[in-house]
Design a protein around this motif. Structure first.
Motif, PDB file in Angstrom:
ATOM      1  N   GLY A  31       0.810  -1.203   0.000  1.00 44.05           N
ATOM      2  CA  GLY A  31       0.000   0.000   0.000  1.00 44.05           C
ATOM      3  C   GLY A  31       0.851   1.263   0.000  1.00 44.05           C
ATOM      4  N   ALA A  32       0.586   2.150  -0.958  1.00 46.28           N
ATOM      5  CA  ALA A  32       1.321   3.408  -1.060  1.00 46.28           C
ATOM      6  C   ALA A  32       0.368   4.591  -1.031  1.00 46.28           C
ATOM      7  N   VAL A  33       0.847   5.707  -0.523  1.00 48.26           N
ATOM      8  CA  VAL A  33       0.215   6.997  -0.741  1.00 48.26           C
ATOM      9  C   VAL A  33       1.258   7.907  -1.377  1.00 48.26           C
ATOM     10  N   TYR A  34       0.756   8.914  -2.082  1.00 49.52           N
ATOM     11  CA  TYR A  34       1.628   9.844  -2.813  1.00 49.52           C
ATOM     12  C   TYR A  34       1.451  11.255  -2.278  1.00 49.52           C
ATOM     13  N   ILE A  35       2.555  11.998  -2.229  1.00 51.84           N
ATOM     14  CA  ILE A  35       2.556  13.371  -1.745  1.00 51.84           C
ATOM     15  C   ILE A  35       3.100  14.271  -2.845  1.00 51.84           C
ATOM     16  N   ILE A  44      -2.461  11.924  -2.324  1.00 50.85           N
ATOM     17  CA  ILE A  44      -3.304  11.076  -3.158  1.00 50.85           C
ATOM     18  C   ILE A  44      -3.375   9.705  -2.517  1.00 50.85           C
ATOM     19  N   ASP A  45      -4.592   9.318  -2.151  1.00 56.63           N
ATOM     20  CA  ASP A  45      -4.936   8.136  -1.361  1.00 56.63           C
ATOM     21  C   ASP A  45      -4.469   8.295   0.078  1.00 56.63           C
ATOM     22  N   THR A  46      -5.089   7.510   0.974  1.00 53.96           N
ATOM     23  CA  THR A  46      -4.880   7.742   2.408  1.00 53.96           C
ATOM     24  C   THR A  46      -4.663   6.459   3.193  1.00 53.96           C
ATOM     25  N   ALA A  58       5.779  11.365   6.947  1.00 50.64           N
ATOM     26  CA  ALA A  58       6.310  11.518   5.590  1.00 50.64           C
ATOM     27  C   ALA A  58       6.100  12.939   5.090  1.00 50.64           C
ATOM     28  N   MET A  59       4.927  13.513   5.372  1.00 48.59           N
ATOM     29  CA  MET A  59       4.696  14.907   5.003  1.00 48.59           C
ATOM     30  C   MET A  59       5.729  15.814   5.649  1.00 48.59           C
ATOM     31  N   ASP A  60       5.996  15.591   6.914  1.00 51.71           N
ATOM     32  CA  ASP A  60       6.994  16.410   7.617  1.00 51.71           C
ATOM     33  C   ASP A  60       8.363  16.266   6.972  1.00 51.71           C
ATOM     34  N   SER A  61       8.689  15.045   6.545  1.00 51.41           N
ATOM     35  CA  SER A  61      10.015  14.804   5.967  1.00 51.41           C
ATOM     36  C   SER A  61      10.206  15.517   4.635  1.00 51.41           C
ATOM     37  N   VAL A  62       9.101  15.834   3.940  1.00 51.09           N
ATOM     38  CA  VAL A  62       9.218  16.538   2.657  1.00 51.09           C
ATOM     39  C   VAL A  62       8.805  18.003   2.788  1.00 51.09           C
ATOM     40  N   GLY A  63       8.645  18.467   4.039  1.00 52.07           N
ATOM     41  CA  GLY A  63       8.454  19.886   4.276  1.00 52.07           C
ATOM     42  C   GLY A  63       7.028  20.381   4.297  1.00 52.07           C
ATOM     43  N   ILE A  64       6.055  19.499   4.565  1.00 54.24           N
ATOM     44  CA  ILE A  64       4.653  19.914   4.611  1.00 54.24           C
ATOM     45  C   ILE A  64       4.131  19.707   6.030  1.00 54.24           C
ATOM     46  N   ALA A  65       3.819  20.790   6.719  1.00 57.10           N
ATOM     47  CA  ALA A  65       3.187  20.705   8.027  1.00 57.10           C
ATOM     48  C   ALA A  65       1.716  20.346   7.855  1.00 57.10           C
ATOM     49  N   PRO A  66       1.107  19.713   8.850  1.00 56.20           N
ATOM     50  CA  PRO A  66      -0.305  19.314   8.705  1.00 56.20           C
ATOM     51  C   PRO A  66      -1.218  20.460   8.290  1.00 56.20           C
ATOM     52  N   GLU A  67      -1.024  21.641   8.869  1.00 53.23           N
ATOM     53  CA  GLU A  67      -1.898  22.764   8.535  1.00 53.23           C
ATOM     54  C   GLU A  67      -1.624  23.331   7.147  1.00 53.23           C
ATOM     55  N   GLU A  68      -0.551  22.885   6.503  1.00 56.58           N
ATOM     56  CA  GLU A  68      -0.204  23.387   5.163  1.00 56.58           C
ATOM     57  C   GLU A  68      -0.737  22.497   4.043  1.00 56.58           C
ATOM     58  N   LEU A  69      -1.223  21.320   4.374  1.00 56.89           N
ATOM     59  CA  LEU A  69      -1.724  20.438   3.318  1.00 56.89           C
ATOM     60  C   LEU A  69      -3.003  21.018   2.731  1.00 56.89           C
ATOM     61  N   ASP A  70      -3.052  21.087   1.395  1.00 60.05           N
ATOM     62  CA  ASP A  70      -4.196  21.701   0.717  1.00 60.05           C
ATOM     63  C   ASP A  70      -5.272  20.696   0.310  1.00 60.05           C
ATOM     64  N   ILE A  71      -4.861  19.542  -0.199  1.00 66.32           N
ATOM     65  CA  ILE A  71      -5.811  18.604  -0.810  1.00 66.32           C
ATOM     66  C   ILE A  71      -5.548  17.185  -0.309  1.00 66.32           C
ATOM     67  N   ILE A  72      -6.621  16.480   0.043  1.00 66.46           N
ATOM     68  CA  ILE A  72      -6.607  15.043   0.297  1.00 66.46           C
ATOM     69  C   ILE A  72      -7.478  14.411  -0.772  1.00 66.46           C
ATOM     70  N   ALA A  73      -6.915  13.510  -1.567  1.00 64.89           N
ATOM     71  CA  ALA A  73      -7.599  13.016  -2.761  1.00 64.89           C
ATOM     72  C   ALA A  73      -7.643  11.487  -2.781  1.00 64.89           C
ATOM     73  N   PRO A  74      -8.613  10.871  -2.096  1.00 62.03           N
ATOM     74  CA  PRO A  74      -8.797   9.424  -2.270  1.00 62.03           C
ATOM     75  C   PRO A  74      -9.259   9.127  -3.692  1.00 62.03           C
ATOM     76  N   THR A  75      -8.644   8.156  -4.335  1.00 63.13           N
ATOM     77  CA  THR A  75      -9.060   7.814  -5.695  1.00 63.13           C
ATOM     78  C   THR A  75     -10.426   7.163  -5.717  1.00 63.13           C
ATOM     79  N   HIS A  76     -10.794   6.471  -4.641  1.00 63.46           N
ATOM     80  CA  HIS A  76     -12.139   5.937  -4.456  1.00 63.46           C
ATOM     81  C   HIS A  76     -12.320   5.641  -2.983  1.00 63.46           C
ATOM     82  N   VAL A  77     -13.529   5.259  -2.578  1.00 60.56           N
ATOM     83  CA  VAL A  77     -13.802   5.194  -1.145  1.00 60.56           C
ATOM     84  C   VAL A  77     -13.669   3.794  -0.563  1.00 60.56           C
TER      85      VAL A  77
END
Length: 303
Positions: A31-35, A44-46, A58-77
């Motif tokens: 299982g992977a998610v993409y940032i 993309i996916d959760t 992982a977001m922190d490691s690439v420089g994105i703080a939780p409050e800075e994330l703009d979009i959460i995009a599940p490809t399906h539910v």
């Protein structure tokens, strides 16, 4: 790649893109998610909710703080793709959750989704976290042709309902890549091959083959599999069309030999070739689920 690893995607023309092994089902490289880390950031996916803290790390490691994330995009539910959406919406308070319009109500109230998932995955439910609802005012329903603007990247939504009626594949033209959801099968890096995914209750062979044609028309250089990882497109579409068609024919033939559908499911679960890749529990459970999906599809065909 080990559980918790996060690496840049360097396939094809991809930039600003990372992928994380979420350790789904306690299995590496499943299982992977993409940032995406461009002008506006996107996830993309959760995953299934389990270890959702790895996504925040992982977001922190690439420089994105939780409050800075703009979009959460599940490809399906399906919960292996959207089970973490409620947790991440809670922890990332400024992010908008974009999802196909047919799936939005199930994220707002996951009761039916939980029931259906338990029926489909059986013993694998032990690996899931009970999903949190996503507030309706945090969601943006999408339909075919919609575009999520991320500034220097875009997510073009293409409806691909063969695997599930609420499935989207997201095209990122700037990266000449597509987030495939489950429309291109399951990519297994260790054997460099594509495997079938045909779970109940909506699997439809003809529509899955039409979804492959959709992906061919998009013609991306890179495929970004949630199961698992990036790979050049090459001949993957033809490979998956053959894999899926042969798989359905094989299940149908075995059904004529054995005395019950239960025996058919047991036969394929016991004889799967994926034990050495995914381990016995995951490999047998995955195969049993996919077999049940094909049997249900066959039952729906006109005589």
């Amino acid at each position: 790649m080990a559980i918790g690893d996060c690496y840049p995607v360097e396939t094809g023309e991809c930039t600003d893109l990372f992928y994380l092994d979420t350790g789904m089902y306690d299995t590496a490289e499943y299982g992977a998610v993409y940032i995406l880390t461009g002008e506006r950031s996107a996830l993309i996916d959760t995953g299934i909710g389990q270890r959702h803290d790895l996504i925040l790390d992982a977001m922190d490691s690439v420089g994105i703080a939780p409050e800075e994330l703009d979009i959460i995009a599940p490809t399906h539910v399906h919960l292996d793709h959207a089970g973490g959406a409620g947790y991440l919406a809670r922890d990332c308070p400024n992010a908008t959750v974009v999802v196909h319009e047919r799936g939005a109500r199930h994220l707002a109230d996951p009761t039916r989704l939980i029931k259906g998932t338990k029926a489909a995955v059986g013993d694998q439910w032990q690996f899931y976290e009970e999903p949190l609802p996503v507030p309706e005012d945090r969601m943006q329903p999408l339909t075919d042709g919609d575009v999520v603007d991320l500034g220097d990247h875009q997510l073009h939504a293409h409806h691909a309902p063969g695997h599930a009626s609420h499935q989207l594949v997201f095209e990122d033209p700037a990266n000449d890549a597509v987030f495939t959801a489950d429309a291109a099968g399951i990519y297994v890096p260790t054997i460099d091959a594509v495997r079938e995914t045909s779970p109940p209750s909506e699997f439809n062979l003809e529509q899955c083959l039409a979804d492959i044609e959709l992906l061919k028309d998009i013609d991306p250089k890179t495929l970004l599999y949630a199961h698992f990882g990036p790979t050049p497109t090459a001949d993957r579409f033809a490979e998956y069309a053959d894999v899926l068609t042969d798989w359905v024919a094989t299940v149908e033939a075995k059904r004529t030999e054995l005395e019950s559908d239960g025996a058919v499911v047991e036969y394929f679960a016991e004889n799967t070739s994926m034990v050495d890749v995914w381990g016995e529990l995951k490999a047998r459970a995955e195969t049993a689920m996919n077999t049940r999906g094909v049997l249900q599809y066959l039952d729906a065909q006109p005589e």
